[in-house]
Design a protein around this motif. Structure first.
Motif, PDB file in Angstrom:
ATOM      1  N   GLY A  54      62.111  51.480  75.838  1.00 27.33           N
ATOM      2  CA  GLY A  54      60.656  50.673  75.891  1.00 27.33           C
ATOM      3  C   GLY A  54      60.293  51.017  77.238  1.00 27.33           C
ATOM      4  O   GLY A  54      58.880  51.008  77.444  1.00 27.33           O
ATOM      5  N   ALA A  55      60.765  51.000  78.301  1.00 24.15           N
ATOM      6  CA  ALA A  55      60.527  51.189  79.745  1.00 24.15           C
ATOM      7  C   ALA A  55      59.863  52.318  79.927  1.00 24.15           C
ATOM      8  O   ALA A  55      58.694  52.483  80.345  1.00 24.15           O
ATOM      9  CB  ALA A  55      61.650  51.089  80.581  1.00 24.15           C
ATOM     10  N   LEU A 109      64.167  45.313  80.666  1.00 21.57           N
ATOM     11  CA  LEU A 109      63.175  46.221  80.524  1.00 21.57           C
ATOM     12  C   LEU A 109      62.379  46.324  81.714  1.00 21.57           C
ATOM     13  O   LEU A 109      62.156  47.698  82.046  1.00 21.57           O
ATOM     14  CB  LEU A 109      62.225  45.415  79.605  1.00 21.57           C
ATOM     15  CG  LEU A 109      60.730  46.012  79.191  1.00 21.57           C
ATOM     16  CD1 LEU A 109      60.912  47.512  78.631  1.00 21.57           C
ATOM     17  CD2 LEU A 109      59.944  45.166  78.351  1.00 21.57           C
ATOM     18  N   HIS A 110      62.209  45.220  82.457  1.00 21.25           N
ATOM     19  CA  HIS A 110      61.520  45.387  83.937  1.00 21.25           C
ATOM     20  C   HIS A 110      62.164  46.116  84.801  1.00 21.25           C
ATOM     21  O   HIS A 110      61.758  47.163  85.598  1.00 21.25           O
ATOM     22  CB  HIS A 110      61.053  44.257  84.511  1.00 21.25           C
ATOM     23  CG  HIS A 110      60.416  43.206  83.314  1.00 21.25           C
ATOM     24  ND1 HIS A 110      58.966  43.856  82.769  1.00 21.25           N
ATOM     25  CD2 HIS A 110      60.733  42.002  82.710  1.00 21.25           C
ATOM     26  CE1 HIS A 110      58.914  42.745  81.785  1.00 21.25           C
ATOM     27  NE2 HIS A 110      59.533  41.984  81.868  1.00 21.25           N
ATOM     28  N   ASP A 120      66.361  35.371  79.400  1.00 19.96           N
ATOM     29  CA  ASP A 120      65.546  35.933  80.385  1.00 19.96           C
ATOM     30  C   ASP A 120      66.180  37.120  81.285  1.00 19.96           C
ATOM     31  O   ASP A 120      65.419  38.089  81.527  1.00 19.96           O
ATOM     32  CB  ASP A 120      65.321  34.896  81.480  1.00 19.96           C
ATOM     33  CG  ASP A 120      64.541  33.630  81.067  1.00 19.96           C
ATOM     34  OD1 ASP A 120      63.609  33.848  79.980  1.00 19.96           O
ATOM     35  OD2 ASP A 120      64.811  32.413  81.144  1.00 19.96           O
ATOM     36  N   GLN A 121      67.481  36.873  81.252  1.00 22.54           N
ATOM     37  CA  GLN A 121      68.213  38.194  82.031  1.00 22.54           C
ATOM     38  C   GLN A 121      68.090  39.304  80.742  1.00 22.54           C
ATOM     39  O   GLN A 121      67.657  40.601  81.437  1.00 22.54           O
ATOM     40  CB  GLN A 121      69.896  38.047  81.726  1.00 22.54           C
ATOM     41  CG  GLN A 121      70.688  38.276  82.553  1.00 22.54           C
ATOM     42  CD  GLN A 121      72.056  37.545  82.380  1.00 22.54           C
ATOM     43  OE1 GLN A 121      72.038  36.417  81.971  1.00 22.54           O
ATOM     44  NE2 GLN A 121      73.011  38.489  82.577  1.00 22.54           N
ATOM     45  N   ALA A 122      68.162  39.442  79.599  1.00 22.21           N
ATOM     46  CA  ALA A 122      67.877  40.358  78.868  1.00 22.21           C
ATOM     47  C   ALA A 122      66.529  40.847  78.799  1.00 22.21           C
ATOM     48  O   ALA A 122      66.415  42.146  78.796  1.00 22.21           O
ATOM     49  CB  ALA A 122      68.090  39.943  77.432  1.00 22.21           C
ATOM     50  N   ARG A 132      70.724  46.246  73.709  1.00 22.81           N
ATOM     51  CA  ARG A 132      69.593  45.998  74.878  1.00 22.81           C
ATOM     52  C   ARG A 132      69.540  47.043  75.742  1.00 22.81           C
ATOM     53  O   ARG A 132      68.228  47.411  75.973  1.00 22.81           O
ATOM     54  CB  ARG A 132      70.231  44.727  75.713  1.00 22.81           C
ATOM     55  CG  ARG A 132      70.039  43.567  75.175  1.00 22.81           C
ATOM     56  CD  ARG A 132      71.187  42.498  75.659  1.00 22.81           C
ATOM     57  NE  ARG A 132      72.520  43.060  74.851  1.00 22.81           N
ATOM     58  CZ  ARG A 132      72.610  42.475  73.495  1.00 22.81           C
ATOM     59  NH1 ARG A 132      72.072  41.420  73.182  1.00 22.81           N
ATOM     60  NH2 ARG A 132      73.785  43.016  72.893  1.00 22.81           N
ATOM     61  N   THR A 133      70.413  47.781  76.211  1.00 21.28           N
ATOM     62  CA  THR A 133      70.069  48.704  77.104  1.00 21.28           C
ATOM     63  C   THR A 133      69.462  49.936  76.455  1.00 21.28           C
ATOM     64  O   THR A 133      68.382  50.479  76.968  1.00 21.28           O
ATOM     65  CB  THR A 133      71.577  49.295  77.489  1.00 21.28           C
ATOM     66  OG1 THR A 133      72.266  48.143  78.052  1.00 21.28           O
ATOM     67  CG2 THR A 133      71.525  50.178  78.678  1.00 21.28           C
TER      68      THR A 133
END
Ligand code: CP
Ligand code: NVA
Length: 303
Positions: free
Chosen positions: A61-62, A291-292, A285-287, A54-55
């Protein structure tokens, strides 16, 4: 001077909430199809010494989503693995890129990089803290509950890097946090004491998960053995008996409580499969919110 993000304690509550407000705007803009060029021409390097799904992907991606570029480095493929000093790495990287995102073992590694870098260093998880994760977690709680005001937030399980960052978040962002950890597995003593001193009663540690989750609005958990503690897995499975977030434990919380897990999850250990897949669990949703939040962090620190 470069503005680092090493631990949440280095920020005011207002600054921490500002990341979340901005992440919400960026989330809405992403949904509306807005294309950003906020970091066009900027490059970050990501040095990861531990695994990540994820990170890594959400930071990459960010950065791309804001128009920037990323160079990902697995630490073992760099000269760090052959003992090049951190201070040399920090100074060299500062000549090439606009920021460093680092996942490593010791908090002293990110601190040392930050001491010598002239570019921002962002902590993407150490043994001691996981600050960026907690920002996306608090963002998720606010998304579901409207605000942190009056909520009872709980942490069930290991007093690990996640727990330490939640403790710092509670002190700065002013919300009630009750942690239930086995004896000997409570958050790091200095981190806890410093936060409790400033939190004026908001942060408590107990050893009974039922006591912690009674009337809770938010239930948080994480793996029993973190990265780097693989050899303690079996011992920890014994110590943490009774600390699983399962249907039985959840029945003591408010009926509209939400369950958070930063993932990866171990079904049947710290969380039951039913709770993880159930409709009170907001882990995915947390995951997404990572990104945001990472966009908001990169904009603030690299922009
Ligand atoms: N939550 C989190 O940090 O996940 P990764 O280890 O996959 O990055
Ligand atoms: N406490 C866990 C978090 C993983 C995202 C670990 O450090 O392995």
């Amino acid at each position: 001077m470069a503005k680092h993000l090493l631990q949440l304690r280095d920020f005011t509550g207002d600054e921490l909430y500002a990341y979340i407000r901005r992440a919400n705007e960026l989330k809405q803009e992403a949904a509306a199809g807005t294309r950003h060029t906020l970091l066009t021409g900027k490059t970050i390097a990501m040095i990861f010494e531990k695994a990540s799904t994820r990170t890594r992907v959400s930071f990459e991606g960010a950065m791309y989503g804001l128009g920037g570029q990323v160079i990902f480095l697995s630490a073992k493929e760099t000269q760090l693995a052959r003992s090049e000093p951190l201070k040399d790495t920090a100074r060299v990287m500062s000549r090439y890129v606009d920021g460093l995102v680092v996942r490593t073992y010791g908090q002293e590694v990110v601190a040392e990089l930050a001491r010598y870098a002239t570019i921002p260093v962002i902590n993407a998880l150490t043994d001691l803290f996981h600050p960026c994760q907690i920002l996306s977690d608090v963002m998720t709680v606010i998304e579901k509950k409207g605000s942190m005001d009056g909520l009872k937030v709980t942490w069930i399980g290991d007093g690990n890097n996640m727990a330490n960052s939640w403790v710092q978040a509670a002190a700065r962002m002013r919300f009630q946090l009750v942690l239930a950890c086995p004896q000997g597995y409570t958050p790091q003593q200095e981190v806890l004491q410093a936060a409790q001193q400033e939190a004026e009663g908001l942060i408590t540690v107990v050893h009974d998960p039922v006591e912690a989750v009674r009337n809770a609005d938010v239930i948080n958990t994480d793996v029993w053995a973190s990265m780097g503690q693989e050899s303690e897995q079996q011992e920890r499975e014994k110590v943490f008996q009774g600390f699983q977030v399962d249907e039985q434990l959840l029945s003591h919380a408010k009926s509209d409580s939400i369950v958070l897990h930063c993932l990866p999850a171990h079904r049947g250990e710290e969380i039951s499969a039913g709770v993880l897949e159930g409709n009170q669990c907001v882990a995915f949703d947390q995951a997404e919110n990572k990104l945001h939040i990472h966009k908001a962090i990169l904009e603030k620190h690299i922009g």
